[in-house]
Each structure stands twice: as structure tokens, then as C-alpha cells.
Design an enzyme around this catalytic site. Structure first.
Site, PDB file in Angstrom:
ATOM      1  N   GLU A 133       0.862  -1.187   0.000  1.00 49.44           N
ATOM      2  CA  GLU A 133       0.000   0.000   0.000  1.00 49.44           C
ATOM      3  C   GLU A 133       0.890   1.225   0.000  1.00 49.44           C
ATOM      4  O   GLU A 133       1.732   1.356   0.897  1.00 49.44           O
ATOM      5  CB  GLU A 133      -0.712   0.070   1.352  1.00 49.44           C
ATOM      6  CG  GLU A 133      -2.107  -0.391   1.475  1.00 49.44           C
ATOM      7  CD  GLU A 133      -2.611  -0.116   2.899  1.00 49.44           C
ATOM      8  OE1 GLU A 133      -3.398   0.814   3.057  1.00 49.44           O
ATOM      9  OE2 GLU A 133      -2.222  -0.830   3.848  1.00 49.44           O
ATOM     10  N   ASP A 173      -6.185   7.553  10.579  1.00 49.98           N
ATOM     11  CA  ASP A 173      -4.826   7.176  10.981  1.00 49.98           C
ATOM     12  C   ASP A 173      -4.468   7.609  12.390  1.00 49.98           C
ATOM     13  O   ASP A 173      -4.826   8.695  12.835  1.00 49.98           O
ATOM     14  CB  ASP A 173      -3.817   7.756   9.988  1.00 49.98           C
ATOM     15  CG  ASP A 173      -3.808   6.970   8.681  1.00 49.98           C
ATOM     16  OD1 ASP A 173      -3.635   5.741   8.754  1.00 49.98           O
ATOM     17  OD2 ASP A 173      -4.001   7.572   7.615  1.00 49.98           O
TER      18      ASP A 173
END
Lengths: 240, 415
Positions: free
Chosen positions: A32, A43
Site C-alpha cells: 500500500e 490514521d
């Protein structure tokens, strides 16, 4: 199978490319590459900080797409672009998908574009048109009615968030992992990736028993940051 | 023609192209539950009765619609009326949606409440309702705002809230919203996120506009305005004033953004927070609207004398109403805001919050250009007490200074 993660341009563009190549050498199944965004709401602190640093380095969307194009010429490991919706939206979604396809990208992982927005944004439609997998995300509280809807549009694999919270290392894996993934498999017949909080070899081997793909994200960045030297070999050793 | 008032209840949560629910999958069931609870609650007459009782007996509503006779005379134009939301309990309009959302949290049995705050008024109102309803309370506040709105930090803590300074990004409202969203992602089951403006994922923009619309409803009972003027950070006080009048075509509406030091900016930072001057449509913090951002879509840091307007995004309904021409958007500069603050204090004996002084500055510009029979209502969304430290510095009044030995002493001690 393993999927690893980097933030494009962190700690720098050249070093980032080296990390990606080293990961590919260890035989990971997917990588990724995150295009940094100023407001990464899914995140945790580690990846958030990496986003911030990459942007301070002046990384642009165009730089990231160029990096990805270079990488896919050098390695065979399938590459996924992870980012937040404002990035392709501002770039032009159609143009973004076209460029990603030209760079030989396998699929996109965008956590803030749920299927409900399809009527307004045509995200799935654009991915399909350009031969990209729009990787769907599932959480432990996604109800069966929604799993059915997601199953209809999911291609490639499905990304299952292991537990509540943002990305980042966690001490314990979700103890109900087995039943969680079993429930999902009733509806979803393509491979399942498990991510968020997987941070040691023990957890990787446990997660591998239940999921088809284990995602290792923040741990890689933390490994890199915690070694004074031999940073890249530390990552390789961890993945081998 | 479709009623604009009704339009806030659009099922997908979109206002034209804006709004929506651009959030991680984990939050989808949580927002769906909140939406269902909200719609059920507002159909329930006992909910409405309880809320109206709280508005009346706890917050002190209705708030006065005060005729600024001296200011009107001085400016020599339209009649200026001030909707004094500053006289609410806790000093601003924020209590309106906090009471509403606290009842919603209670209805679904959530025991923990989190909120973001900029100026601290929303945090203060949240901490207040949590104290009243016995809920655990955590307030996220950018470190910069924490420092410049210290009196509110003190009050929030005394009310039993935990105030968490957020050191990410520009350390202001946007960073606090991000931190609160992440908290919700980590604690989705027991926590209610008491979002403090008409931003964020659906149903927040519609829900907060609904709870704030009491402001405009009260104005309508007393007067027929020609102009409504309100400051716009996220847009909660503006939507509160405007909502009830959206279908009255002869009522003009003006939203006032923070012009800061002027409409200047770099690739990463703005000297202002005027989203409709240089912002573009984008998606962040769970919704689509105008955002101050660079060409790649990276959000820019903003700047304003008032913490409450210092935000790079704006409510999606405001963006929609601007696009269709129902509201006009303008901005006030920091220096004009301070003049307005002083003018209102000296002519009417009222300290308005610096946020509200943006609306006042625009009112003072507009009033002299209008006939004497015209009526302007400007929303004094909060009182100015919280701005003591900022304003005292701007007017060169040192509350603290160093003595000859370098110790920090208060002005009082020196006398």
C-alpha cells in the site's frame, strides 16, 4: 500473505522507494502506498506524523503518482494506492483513476468514501471503468444488511479493520477475531485482509490463521524510526 | 418551489452537492443510529416539551431582541437590533444544540460525551450539560486556542470536564475536530460526539441547525427584519438565525467570515479564514463543503483574532445557500472587529464576543447605506467576557507584567 504500507515521500522520496523495493524482495503479496493528506482521520499518531512530514517535504500528488509508476516498472508486487477522498477529488477523480491505471496500480483504498456516496461521487464506477479494484472496508460493527451491500460491489479483496480505533500498534489482537471473520465470510466470498494494530510476529501468525492477508502498517514506520542504522534491513528481517 | 426550511431534512444528508457522510466504515452505523434517534426524538412531543423547558428555565430563553438606539443614531441609517444570545446560560448560542444533543445522548443511554471546541464556548456549554445530566465529559481543544481562551478552560475543568490540548497541525479548531473524530472511532459504542457546529457528517449539520433554529423563530415573533447578519465559523449561529427565514424572499441574509489580517495566503497558511473568498469545494472531517486548501487538496492553516471562526471548512448548508444565492457571504478584518467591539461597548454598554463582532462590523458598514425604516438584526452569538486576555493585549492593557526582578505580577499588585 502480507500487505505492507508506506507513506509516499516519508522519510524522503528516495528512501521511501528503497523501503518499497526491500519489502518487495521479502516477498510480500501487496504494498500500500499512501498519498499523504493533511487531515488523515482514520490514521493514528505514527502514520499521521509520517503524513505531516511528507507534506512538509513538499510532496505533491503528482510526485506520488510518478513514484508509483517508477516502482511498478521495477517490481511485480501489486501496488495499491491508499489515500483520503479529497486527494482524487481535487485531482479529478476520473483523471486520477486513469493515471493510476497507467501506473499499473492494482486498486485503491480510500477509507472516507463509503458506498452511500456512490450516487454523488461515482467512485466505484470510475474505478471499474479504469480496471482498478475499489477495496472495500469493513469494521467489527458493520451490520449484516450492510455486509450484503458491500459484498455486491467488493472486488480484489476486502479490508477488515481488526478492532475499534485508528491505525497503529496495539498490545492485543481482538480476541473475537475468529468469529468476526467467520461472520464476514458468510457474506463475502473474496479474500479478507486484516489490518489495524498488528505489530509483532506472534500477532502476524495468529492473524494469518484467520485472515488471507495480514496488513502491517504503523509497525514498519516505527521499526524504521527506532533503528539508528540498518533501518531497511530491520524492516526486511521483520518481514522475512 | 421546494421549501428551503424543509430542505434541511434531506435524507441523504446532502445539501445540493455538499454535506453527506464521508467517514470511515466504522462510523457509519454510529451516524445511522444518531440520525434515527434524532428523527424519532423531534417527532416525540415529550422530547420537545423537555427541551423547551430547558431552554426556558435552564438557559433563560427567550433571549432579548434589543434595539441598539444609540448605535443606530450614531450611524444614522437602518435600525439596528441585536439578538442577544450572549445572555444565554454559559454566554453563547452553543447551549441551544448542547441541550438538544444531551437529551439525544440520554435517550440512547450514552454515558460519555466528547466534544471539540475553538473559542471554548461550545466546550463550556458541553461541560455544563454533562454536569447537569451526569455524563463523563472530554473536551478536545487545539493548544493555541487552549492558551488564548484560558478562562473557558478553567470553567470547563471546574465543571468536571477533562480538557485535552491537541498539539497536531495548527493547534486550532480543525485539529480538535480531528482528535474528537478519532476518539469516536476508538470508542464508538459508549460515546456520544457532541459536535459543536453545523459541520461534520450527516446528521450533525441538519441536527444542529434544527436545535439552533430557535434563534430565528424568536426573532420572527417580535419583528419583521429586512436584513439578518451573523458571523460564520462553522455556521451554527448563522443557521440558527437564518433557518426560520429561508423561505421569506424579502429577508436578505449576510454571513460574515473572518478576514483576519487580510486575504493573503501561502501554499500552507492563510492570514484569514474566509472560505468563500479563496476556498474551493473539498471533502474533509466527514463532509463536503468549501475548504481552504492548496491545489492538491491539502487543507491550509487559518488565522483569525477569534478562535471560533478560525476554521478551514464551513457548514455544508451554508455552502449550498451561498451557491444558490440565498445568502451573501462577506468578511470582516481583525482591526474592524476590534473597532466594532469598542463601539458597541461605548454606545450600548455591551461586550460582544469577537466572533459576533465580525457580524457587528458588517452591520456598522451596511446600516448607514440604508434608509431609516429598514431593520437589521445581527446575531450577538456570544458575550465578550471570554476574550478578556486577547482584547486586553490588543488595547495595550497588561493584566500581567514583569516587575524589576523579572517576576510576573498582576497589575493589581503593582498599585
Amino acid at each position: 500473505m502480507k500487505m505492507t504500507h508506506v507513506v509516499a515521500g516519508y522519510p524522503g522520496m528516495i528512501e521511501c522507494e528503497k523501503i518499497i523495493l526491500a519489502m518487495a524482495e521479502t516477498g510480500v503479496s501487496f504494498i500500500e502506498i499512501q498519498i499523504p493528506f493533511s487531515d488523515p482521520i482514520a490514521d493514528g499518531p505514527t502514520i499521521m506524523e509520517a503524513n505531516k512530514r511528507a507534506l512538509l517535504n513538499g510532496v505533491t500528488t503528482e510526485d506520488c503518482l510518478k513514484l508509483i509508476k517508477r516502482i511498478t516498472k521495477k517490481i511485480k508486487t501489486p501496488i495499491l494506492i491508499m489515500t483520503y477522498f479529497n486527494i482524487p477529488f481535487r485531482y479529478g477523480l476520473e483523471k486520477f483513476c486513469k493515471k493510476a491505471r497507467e501506473a499499473d496500480v492494482y486498486g485503491l483504498i480510500i477509507p472516507d468514501i463509503p458506498i452511500n456516496e456512490e450516487k454523488h461521487e461515482h467512485y466505484l464506477e470510475n474505478c471499474k471503468k479504469h480496471g482498478l479494484h475499489a477495496i472495500q472496508i469493513i469494521s467489527p460493527i458493520t451490520p449484516p444488511t450492510r455486509l450484503k451491500k458491500i459484498a455486491k460491489v467488493a472486488t480484489g479483496f476486502v479490508y477488515c479493520v481488526s478492532t475499534f480505533g485508528t491505525t497503529g500498534e496495539k498490545n492485543k489482537l481482538n480476541p473475537k477475531l475468529n468469529s468476526y471473520l467467520k461472520k464476514i465470510r458468510r457474506y463475502i466470498k473474496i479474500p479478507l485482509a486484516l489490518g489495524f494494530g498488528i505489530s509483532n510476529k506472534q500477532q502476524i501468525s495468529t492473524a494469518s490463521k484467520h485472515a488471507d492477508i495480514v496488513v502491517i502498517g504503523s509497525k514498519i514506520i516505527n521499526l524504521y524510526n527506532s533503528c539508528a542504522n540498518g533501518k531497511i534491513s530491520a524492516i526486511k528481517n521483520f518481514l522475512l | 418551489m421546494k421549501s428551503l426550511k424543509k430542505y434541511m431534512f434531506n435524507k441523504t444528508g446532502h445539501f445540493g452537492q455538499y454535506g453527506g457522510r464521508y467517514i470511515p466504515e466504522l462510523l457509519i452505523p454510529i451516524m445511522e443510529e444518531l440520525e434515527t434517534t434524532f428523527y424519532e426524538a423531534i417527532k416525540d412531543s415529550s422530547f420537545k416539551t423537555e427541551l423547551n423547558n430547558l431552554y426556558k428555565n435552564y438557559s433563560g430563553r427567550p433571549t432579548p431582541l434589543y434595539f441598539c438606539e444609540n448605535l443606530t443614531k450614531k450611524l444614522g441609517g437602518a435600525k439596528i437590533f441585536l439578538k442577544n444570545e450572549g445572555l444565554n446560560h454559559t454566554g453563547a448560542h452553543k447551549i441551544n444544540h448542547c441541550l438538544g444533543q444531551a437529551l439525544i445522548a440520554k435517550r440512547v443511554g450514552k454515558k460519555r460525551v466528547i466534544a471539540e471546541t475553538g473559542a471554548g464556548q461550545h466546550g463550556l456549554a458541553t461541560a455544563t450539560v454533562c454536569a447537569k445530566f451526569g455524563l463523563d465529559c472530554v473536551i478536545y481543544m487545539g493548544t493555541k486556542d487552549y492558551k488564548r481562551q484560558l478562562p473557558n478552560v478553567f470553567y470547563m475543568e471546574r465543571l468536571g470536564a477533562k480538557v485535552v490540548p491537541v498539539k497536531d497541525g495548527g493547534q486550532i479548531l480543525r485539529d480538535a475536530i480531528n482528535a474528537a473524530l478519532k476518539d469516536l472511532i476508538s470508542n464508538p459504542k459508549d460515546t456520544h460526539y457532541l459536535l459543536g457546529t453545523v459541520c461534520g457528517p450527516h446528521p450533525y449539520p441538519a441536527m444542529n441547525a434544527y436545535f439552533q433554529s430557535i434563534i430565528g423563530k424568536e426573532v420572527r415573533k417580535e419583528i419583521k427584519p429586512d436584513y439578518l447578519i451573523a458571523c460564520v465559523g462553522g455556521g451554527s449561529n448563522a443557521m440558527g438565525l437564518f433557518c426560520d427565514f429561508l423561505d421569506d424572499k424579502d429577508v436578505k441574509m449576510i454571513g460574515v467570515e473572518a478576514g483576519g489580517k487580510g486575504i493573503y495566503e501561502t501554499e500552507t497558511k492563510c492570514d484569514h479564514a474566509a472560505r468563500f473568498q479563496t476556498g474551493k469545494p473539498g471533502v474533509a472531517e466527514g463532509f463536503k463543503s468549501y475548504f481552504l486548501q492548496n491545489k492538491d487538496g491539502q487543507l491550509k492553516e487559518t488565522s483569525s483574532i477569534s478562535a471560533g471562526l478560525d476554521y478551514s471548512g464551513v457548514g455544508p448548508q451554508i455552502a449550498y445557500l451561498k451557491d444558490i444565492g440565498r445568502i451573501n457571504m462577506t468578511y470582516s478584518l481583525d482591526k474592524d472587529v476590534l473597532s466594532a467591539y469598542e463601539m458597541l461597548a461605548k454606545t450600548e454598554g455591551i461586550f460582544a464576543a469577537l466572533e459576533s463582532c465580525h457580524a457587528l462590523a458588517e452591520t456598522m458598514k451596511l446600516a448607514p447605506k440604508l434608509d431609516k425604516d429598514k431593520i437589521i438584526v445581527f446575531n450577538c452569538s456570544g458575550r465578550g467576557d471570554k476574550d478578556l486576555f486577547i482584547v486586553s493585549e490588543k488595547f495595550n492593557f497588561n493584566i500581567y507584567e514583569n516587575d524589576t526582578c523579572g517576576r510576573r505580577i498582576s497589575r493589581h499588585d503593582r498599585m
